[in-house]
Structures are given as C-alpha cells and as structure tokens.
Design a protein around this motif. Structure first.
Motif, PDB file in Angstrom:
ATOM      1  N   GLN A 127      41.612  -5.813  22.949  1.00 33.94           N
ATOM      2  CA  GLN A 127      40.696  -6.972  22.400  1.00 33.94           C
ATOM      3  C   GLN A 127      40.280  -6.913  21.186  1.00 33.94           C
ATOM      4  O   GLN A 127      40.288  -7.773  20.345  1.00 33.94           O
ATOM      5  CB  GLN A 127      39.842  -7.540  23.590  1.00 33.94           C
ATOM      6  N   ARG A 128      39.389  -5.724  20.766  1.00 33.01           N
ATOM      7  CA  ARG A 128      38.870  -5.532  19.682  1.00 33.01           C
ATOM      8  C   ARG A 128      39.808  -5.311  18.769  1.00 33.01           C
ATOM      9  O   ARG A 128      39.642  -5.547  17.564  1.00 33.01           O
ATOM     10  CB  ARG A 128      37.719  -4.199  19.844  1.00 33.01           C
ATOM     11  N   ASN A 129      40.924  -4.614  19.032  1.00 37.22           N
ATOM     12  CA  ASN A 129      42.008  -4.568  18.325  1.00 37.22           C
ATOM     13  C   ASN A 129      42.870  -5.783  17.935  1.00 37.22           C
ATOM     14  O   ASN A 129      43.876  -5.590  17.073  1.00 37.22           O
ATOM     15  CB  ASN A 129      42.616  -3.289  18.360  1.00 37.22           C
ATOM     16  N   GLU A 130      42.670  -6.634  18.754  1.00 35.36           N
ATOM     17  CA  GLU A 130      43.510  -8.062  18.667  1.00 35.36           C
ATOM     18  C   GLU A 130      44.849  -7.630  19.300  1.00 35.36           C
ATOM     19  O   GLU A 130      45.811  -8.001  18.681  1.00 35.36           O
ATOM     20  CB  GLU A 130      43.472  -8.828  17.364  1.00 35.36           C
ATOM     21  N   ASP A 131      45.097  -6.904  20.159  1.00 36.34           N
ATOM     22  CA  ASP A 131      46.294  -6.445  20.723  1.00 36.34           C
ATOM     23  C   ASP A 131      46.375  -7.102  22.023  1.00 36.34           C
ATOM     24  O   ASP A 131      45.826  -6.355  23.187  1.00 36.34           O
ATOM     25  CB  ASP A 131      46.493  -4.738  20.905  1.00 36.34           C
ATOM     26  N   TRP A 132      46.631  -8.346  22.157  1.00 35.66           N
ATOM     27  CA  TRP A 132      46.488  -9.126  23.323  1.00 35.66           C
ATOM     28  C   TRP A 132      47.425  -8.745  24.695  1.00 35.66           C
ATOM     29  O   TRP A 132      47.030  -9.097  25.570  1.00 35.66           O
ATOM     30  CB  TRP A 132      46.627 -10.605  22.894  1.00 35.66           C
ATOM     31  N   GLY A 133      48.513  -8.457  24.441  1.00 35.33           N
ATOM     32  CA  GLY A 133      49.490  -7.995  25.174  1.00 35.33           C
ATOM     33  C   GLY A 133      49.041  -6.899  26.375  1.00 35.33           C
ATOM     34  O   GLY A 133      48.657  -7.181  27.605  1.00 35.33           O
ATOM     35  N   ALA A 135      45.806  -6.042  26.214  1.00 39.99           N
ATOM     36  CA  ALA A 135      44.570  -6.327  26.982  1.00 39.99           C
ATOM     37  C   ALA A 135      44.907  -7.337  28.015  1.00 39.99           C
ATOM     38  O   ALA A 135      44.283  -7.087  29.249  1.00 39.99           O
ATOM     39  CB  ALA A 135      43.915  -7.355  26.077  1.00 39.99           C
ATOM     40  N   LEU A 136      45.932  -8.127  28.123  1.00 46.10           N
ATOM     41  CA  LEU A 136      46.342  -8.890  29.064  1.00 46.10           C
ATOM     42  C   LEU A 136      46.856  -8.207  30.228  1.00 46.10           C
ATOM     43  O   LEU A 136      46.294  -8.403  31.439  1.00 46.10           O
ATOM     44  CB  LEU A 136      47.211 -10.010  28.787  1.00 46.10           C
ATOM     45  N   SER A 137      47.403  -7.107  30.078  1.00 44.81           N
ATOM     46  CA  SER A 137      48.287  -6.186  31.190  1.00 44.81           C
ATOM     47  C   SER A 137      47.064  -5.655  31.727  1.00 44.81           C
ATOM     48  O   SER A 137      46.939  -5.380  32.956  1.00 44.81           O
ATOM     49  CB  SER A 137      49.082  -5.126  30.326  1.00 44.81           C
ATOM     50  N   SER A 138      46.025  -5.087  31.168  1.00 38.46           N
ATOM     51  CA  SER A 138      44.902  -4.389  31.664  1.00 38.46           C
ATOM     52  C   SER A 138      44.213  -5.167  32.458  1.00 38.46           C
ATOM     53  O   SER A 138      43.733  -5.003  33.839  1.00 38.46           O
ATOM     54  CB  SER A 138      43.928  -3.686  30.591  1.00 38.46           C
ATOM     55  N   PHE A 139      44.048  -6.603  32.089  1.00 40.89           N
ATOM     56  CA  PHE A 139      43.158  -7.468  32.874  1.00 40.89           C
ATOM     57  C   PHE A 139      43.817  -7.889  34.151  1.00 40.89           C
ATOM     58  O   PHE A 139      43.150  -7.910  35.263  1.00 40.89           O
ATOM     59  CB  PHE A 139      42.588  -8.883  32.111  1.00 40.89           C
ATOM     60  N   GLU A 140      45.085  -8.032  34.136  1.00 41.01           N
ATOM     61  CA  GLU A 140      45.928  -8.348  35.148  1.00 41.01           C
ATOM     62  C   GLU A 140      46.057  -7.276  36.222  1.00 41.01           C
ATOM     63  O   GLU A 140      46.069  -7.565  37.467  1.00 41.01           O
ATOM     64  CB  GLU A 140      47.193  -8.876  34.914  1.00 41.01           C
ATOM     65  N   ALA A 141      46.011  -5.836  35.608  1.00 42.13           N
ATOM     66  CA  ALA A 141      45.984  -4.719  36.465  1.00 42.13           C
ATOM     67  C   ALA A 141      44.623  -4.755  37.290  1.00 42.13           C
ATOM     68  O   ALA A 141      44.592  -4.552  38.685  1.00 42.13           O
ATOM     69  CB  ALA A 141      46.092  -3.508  35.723  1.00 42.13           C
ATOM     70  N   ILE A 142      43.245  -5.021  36.771  1.00 46.80           N
ATOM     71  CA  ILE A 142      42.204  -5.451  37.552  1.00 46.80           C
ATOM     72  C   ILE A 142      42.464  -6.261  38.487  1.00 46.80           C
ATOM     73  O   ILE A 142      41.889  -5.984  39.727  1.00 46.80           O
ATOM     74  CB  ILE A 142      41.164  -5.567  36.429  1.00 46.80           C
ATOM     75  N   LEU A 143      42.978  -7.367  38.080  1.00 47.05           N
ATOM     76  CA  LEU A 143      42.795  -8.558  39.066  1.00 47.05           C
ATOM     77  C   LEU A 143      43.911  -8.179  40.228  1.00 47.05           C
ATOM     78  O   LEU A 143      43.693  -8.631  41.390  1.00 47.05           O
ATOM     79  CB  LEU A 143      43.559  -9.962  38.333  1.00 47.05           C
ATOM     80  N   GLY A 144      44.860  -7.063  40.006  1.00 46.25           N
ATOM     81  CA  GLY A 144      45.612  -6.816  41.014  1.00 46.25           C
ATOM     82  C   GLY A 144      45.071  -5.945  42.014  1.00 46.25           C
ATOM     83  O   GLY A 144      45.323  -5.915  43.190  1.00 46.25           O
ATOM     84  N   ILE A 145      44.069  -5.300  41.611  1.00 45.94           N
ATOM     85  CA  ILE A 145      43.232  -4.453  42.320  1.00 45.94           C
ATOM     86  C   ILE A 145      42.068  -5.405  43.201  1.00 45.94           C
ATOM     87  O   ILE A 145      41.805  -5.209  44.427  1.00 45.94           O
ATOM     88  CB  ILE A 145      42.347  -3.227  41.626  1.00 45.94           C
ATOM     89  N   GLU A 154      38.120 -13.902  33.032  1.00 41.22           N
ATOM     90  CA  GLU A 154      37.848 -14.587  32.046  1.00 41.22           C
ATOM     91  C   GLU A 154      38.585 -13.866  30.897  1.00 41.22           C
ATOM     92  O   GLU A 154      39.109 -14.436  29.840  1.00 41.22           O
ATOM     93  CB  GLU A 154      36.298 -14.492  31.693  1.00 41.22           C
ATOM     94  N   GLY A 155      38.767 -12.448  30.858  1.00 37.53           N
ATOM     95  CA  GLY A 155      39.415 -11.717  29.692  1.00 37.53           C
ATOM     96  C   GLY A 155      41.083 -11.990  29.746  1.00 37.53           C
ATOM     97  O   GLY A 155      41.391 -12.116  28.779  1.00 37.53           O
ATOM     98  N   ALA A 156      41.490 -12.160  30.955  1.00 37.95           N
ATOM     99  CA  ALA A 156      42.977 -12.440  31.069  1.00 37.95           C
ATOM    100  C   ALA A 156      43.311 -13.905  30.545  1.00 37.95           C
ATOM    101  O   ALA A 156      44.282 -14.172  29.759  1.00 37.95           O
ATOM    102  CB  ALA A 156      43.512 -12.547  32.564  1.00 37.95           C
ATOM    103  N   ASP A 157      42.490 -14.817  30.779  1.00 36.92           N
ATOM    104  CA  ASP A 157      42.633 -16.276  30.244  1.00 36.92           C
ATOM    105  C   ASP A 157      42.690 -16.173  28.563  1.00 36.92           C
ATOM    106  O   ASP A 157      43.390 -16.573  28.011  1.00 36.92           O
ATOM    107  CB  ASP A 157      41.567 -17.099  30.927  1.00 36.92           C
TER     108      ASP A 157
END
Length: 190
Positions: A127-133, A135-145, A154-157
């Motif tokens: 997110q800090r690097n504005e690399d949204w793909g 970032a989204l993958s990591s947040f979705e992996a957390i939500l998968g757990i 919130e981060g995924a949205d």
C-alpha cells in the motif's frame, strides 16, 4: 507348573529387586528390561506384571513431559510447526491428558496470528508503494484465513478501489484521445 514357577522364583525376585532399585535411580528402561526378563521366567508373577505396568506409565509420563517441554520451547522460538509436532507426539503418549489440546490450540492460534501479521506487513508495504494488486492479494489471503479480520476487509476494499482507479488512469495515459468523449472525460475527472 507350580514347581517350575517355584524353581525360577529366586531369579524372578532378584530381577524384580534390581528393577525396583533401577526405578529408584530413575533408570526406567533398564528396570523395564528386568521386569521383562522376570516375566519371561514366570509370566504369572503379579509383582513383576504390576511393576512392568507402573514402569511403562512412568516412561510414558516422562516422555510426555519431555515432548510438552520441547513443544513449549519451540513456541518460545516461534517455531509453531515443531511445537505442534511435539504436542501431537505428547498426545499420542498420553491421549487422556487435557493439557495437550490446550497446547495444540495455542500453537495453532499463534501460527495463524504469525501468518496474519506477516501478510499484514506485506499488504501495508505494498500500500505504501501504491502497489495495489499485491496489497489486495495479501488482504484477501488474510480474509481466507479469517474472514472476520476488520483491517483486512477495509484494506481489501481500499486496495480494490485504488487498483480500479489506477487502471482507469493508466488507460487514459495510454490513450489520451479518449478524453475527447465527454462521458469518458467526466468519468476520468471524477
């Protein structure tokens, strides 16, 4: 049969006495061997059978305690896979021991939390690097757990929204002539 048992009794009693002394000296395996030898001489000797059962329980308890200690030491090192393996080994030794379930739950929870924290770090860096793909993958992996983690939702949205905006802006940069269309211009401006 009784006469055969009587003839081996002195040897059996000697082996039992040695086993008891070895037990006192905390040499459980040699003590167990002595009881086995005694039972080979007289398979019906109650004292030898009882002592052998007691020694097996002591060995299991000792090995259980060692496995639990090794598990907690692995937890201290944050090596949760090893901790879980040690706790499972302890559980096999004494299946009725309640503390193994608690230890297994603790190890599994700690491993899950460690994984979530690692993914959160990756997501926040992306997110800090504005690399949204990523970032989204990591947040979705957390939500998968764990789908209830609020910061991941919130981060995924946010990442999804920013990824969409970046895609639209990149399309505009790639083909600026599209801005001549008033609808596209209004969308891009918004």
């Amino acid at each position: 049969r009784a006469q055969a048992r009587a003839m081996t009794l002195p040897q059996v009693l000697t082996l039992i006495k040695q086993a008891q002394q070895l037990q006192l000296d905390n040499q459980l395996e040699p003590a167990l061997e002595n009881t086995q030898q005694a039972l080979e001489l007289d398979a019906e000797h109650e004292l030898a059978k009882n002592l052998q059962a007691q020694l097996r329980q002591e060995i299991a308890r000792r090995d259980f305690n060692r496995a639990m200690t090794a598990g907690y030491q692995a937890m201290d090192r944050e090596d949760y896979d090893t901790a879980e393996a040690r706790f499972l080994a302890a559980q096999k030794l004494l299946p009725a021991a309640a503390e193994t379930e608690a230890a297994l739950t603790q190890a599994r929870s700690a491993r899950t939390l460690q994984r979530i924290q690692s993914l959160r770090g990756k997501a926040e860096l992306a997110q800090r690097n504005e690399d949204w793909g990523p970032a989204l993958s990591s947040f979705e992996a957390i939500l998968g757990i764990d789908s209830t983690v609020q910061f991941a939702r919130e981060g995924a949205d946010l990442s999804r929204e920013r990824q969409s905006i970046d895609k639209l802006l990149q399309q505009t940069l790639d083909k600026p002539e599209r801005l001549a269309d008033q609808r596209i211009y209004a969308e891009t401006r918004q």
